[in-house]
Motif scaffolding. Sequence first.
Motif, PDB file in Angstrom:
ATOM      1  N   GLU B  53      -4.913  -5.215  16.053  1.00 30.34           N
ATOM      2  CA  GLU B  53      -6.218  -5.833  16.268  1.00 30.34           C
ATOM      3  C   GLU B  53      -6.606  -5.621  17.683  1.00 30.34           C
ATOM      4  O   GLU B  53      -5.967  -6.125  18.478  1.00 30.34           O
ATOM      5  CB  GLU B  53      -6.430  -7.177  15.652  1.00 30.34           C
ATOM      6  CG  GLU B  53      -6.375  -7.195  13.991  1.00 30.34           C
ATOM      7  CD  GLU B  53      -6.515  -8.538  13.633  1.00 30.34           C
ATOM      8  OE1 GLU B  53      -6.804  -9.464  14.154  1.00 30.34           O
ATOM      9  OE2 GLU B  53      -5.858  -8.690  12.463  1.00 30.34           O
ATOM     10  N   ALA B  54      -7.932  -5.184  17.794  1.00 31.88           N
ATOM     11  CA  ALA B  54      -8.245  -5.141  19.164  1.00 31.88           C
ATOM     12  C   ALA B  54      -9.556  -6.073  19.361  1.00 31.88           C
ATOM     13  O   ALA B  54     -10.200  -6.371  18.557  1.00 31.88           O
ATOM     14  CB  ALA B  54      -9.150  -3.683  19.564  1.00 31.88           C
ATOM     15  N   ASP B  55      -9.229  -6.714  20.717  1.00 32.93           N
ATOM     16  CA  ASP B  55     -10.258  -8.188  20.920  1.00 32.93           C
ATOM     17  C   ASP B  55     -11.497  -7.428  21.434  1.00 32.93           C
ATOM     18  O   ASP B  55     -12.651  -8.170  20.953  1.00 32.93           O
ATOM     19  CB  ASP B  55      -9.478  -8.749  22.133  1.00 32.93           C
ATOM     20  CG  ASP B  55      -8.237  -9.432  21.739  1.00 32.93           C
ATOM     21  OD1 ASP B  55      -8.162  -9.845  20.467  1.00 32.93           O
ATOM     22  OD2 ASP B  55      -7.580  -9.620  22.514  1.00 32.93           O
ATOM     23  N   THR B  56     -11.509  -6.334  21.982  1.00 35.72           N
ATOM     24  CA  THR B  56     -12.847  -5.813  22.650  1.00 35.72           C
ATOM     25  C   THR B  56     -13.065  -4.334  22.189  1.00 35.72           C
ATOM     26  O   THR B  56     -12.121  -3.714  21.864  1.00 35.72           O
ATOM     27  CB  THR B  56     -12.985  -5.811  24.282  1.00 35.72           C
ATOM     28  OG1 THR B  56     -11.806  -5.162  24.492  1.00 35.72           O
ATOM     29  CG2 THR B  56     -12.732  -7.183  24.656  1.00 35.72           C
ATOM     30  N   PRO B  57     -14.320  -3.830  22.322  1.00 36.99           N
ATOM     31  CA  PRO B  57     -14.240  -2.351  21.878  1.00 36.99           C
ATOM     32  C   PRO B  57     -13.611  -1.351  22.898  1.00 36.99           C
ATOM     33  O   PRO B  57     -13.049  -0.392  22.431  1.00 36.99           O
ATOM     34  CB  PRO B  57     -16.073  -2.021  21.932  1.00 36.99           C
ATOM     35  CG  PRO B  57     -16.562  -3.529  21.966  1.00 36.99           C
ATOM     36  CD  PRO B  57     -15.547  -4.300  22.314  1.00 36.99           C
ATOM     37  N   GLU B  58     -13.420  -1.743  24.083  1.00 40.30           N
ATOM     38  CA  GLU B  58     -12.733  -1.093  24.912  1.00 40.30           C
ATOM     39  C   GLU B  58     -11.337  -1.104  24.644  1.00 40.30           C
ATOM     40  O   GLU B  58     -10.684   0.070  24.547  1.00 40.30           O
ATOM     41  CB  GLU B  58     -12.649  -1.840  26.283  1.00 40.30           C
ATOM     42  CG  GLU B  58     -12.753  -0.750  27.498  1.00 40.30           C
ATOM     43  CD  GLU B  58     -13.105  -1.486  29.050  1.00 40.30           C
ATOM     44  OE1 GLU B  58     -12.129  -2.524  29.196  1.00 40.30           O
ATOM     45  OE2 GLU B  58     -14.093  -1.367  29.635  1.00 40.30           O
ATOM     46  N   ASP B  59     -10.720  -2.304  24.126  1.00 43.72           N
ATOM     47  CA  ASP B  59      -9.360  -2.184  23.726  1.00 43.72           C
ATOM     48  C   ASP B  59      -9.070  -1.239  22.393  1.00 43.72           C
ATOM     49  O   ASP B  59      -8.240  -0.668  22.316  1.00 43.72           O
ATOM     50  CB  ASP B  59      -9.117  -3.800  23.577  1.00 43.72           C
ATOM     51  CG  ASP B  59      -8.651  -4.249  24.539  1.00 43.72           C
ATOM     52  OD1 ASP B  59      -8.581  -3.820  25.575  1.00 43.72           O
ATOM     53  OD2 ASP B  59      -8.434  -5.632  24.416  1.00 43.72           O
TER      54      ASP B  59
END
Lengths: 161, 182
Positions: B53-59
């Motif tokens: 799971e990514a915390d930010t759109p960048e991640d």
Amino acid sequence: MKTFIASIILTALISTSLAQSTSFTTFREKFIGEEDVHHFSVNGFFTRMILRMATEDEFNKAVKEVKNIRLVTVPKAAFEKQKVTVDGFKHELRKDAFEELAHAKEHGKNITLYIQSTLKHDNRYMVLIDEPYVVTLVEFRGKVDPDVLLKNGPLSFNKPQ
Amino acid sequence: MKKIIAAVVLMLVATGGFAQDAISKFFSKYQADESFSQVTVSSKMFGLFTNMEADTPEDKEVLNAISKLKGLRILAKEDARNARELYKEAFTLIPMKDYEELLSVRDKDKDMKFLIKESGGKISELIMIMGGTKDFMVMTLFGEIDLKQVSRIGKKMNVEGLEKLEKMNQPDKSDKQPEKKN
């Protein structure tokens, strides 16, 4: 009451043995009774406690869902005595559905990381460390952040100074 | 008939040989040499990032880029007196006609070159070769490579040197409009 306690112990023993992979059990049993063979097993709580004391916070967070960890060390002399090889064991791992994630070789030490996937993402991991005089096998089960596996595993030698 | 089968088999074997990544020759040559460090990461490892799971759109972009990678190989030597020679040797063993030079960096104590293999508008391999006064490293990353994400992937995997590609994502200062003076 005694029957109740006995049934709890029995259940615990059965679940512990089931928690081990076939290849880990085979490896451990092959060398039982040999000189300088050491084995230990800890559950998730103790693993997390040890990690909390010994490692960085980031690593600790990533392995919070590890359920148990087992380790066995076997001297190379025991391999010769039993007429088996590390490559032979790698073959057994593949038969037991372990897939290679990464491999690193440094200063005569070969480290291979394997995964046995499950549908629940509750994977089983195996680390095989092959050194000139001793072979160490570590097995753990649970959810591990792959980011941490990469950073602290095979690529860690390449960390910028 | 036998000759045809033999020719087909030979062609397949030969194609298989060419399909090897660029540093396979290096690996073959130095795999028994204990003074070298080697790392191989399989596509299975990169595939594990798909479920994260990514915390930010960048991640999310970085994780997506990582999950498209098929492999990574590194061959390195620390405290090597012959680091410069190894650097030169790398270029003789890599089939340079198959690669384009992407970036070249010369620091006071080391040289670095980044090469790419491109087909159909997609980058399928990135090679980084580094040779310094003491250290040597050659790395190949293969799969579907998003150059914009490579420096971030490098940070995630602790691969020294890939941060140099970060500069490629930054806008050129000369492109900026000059500020008006009042």
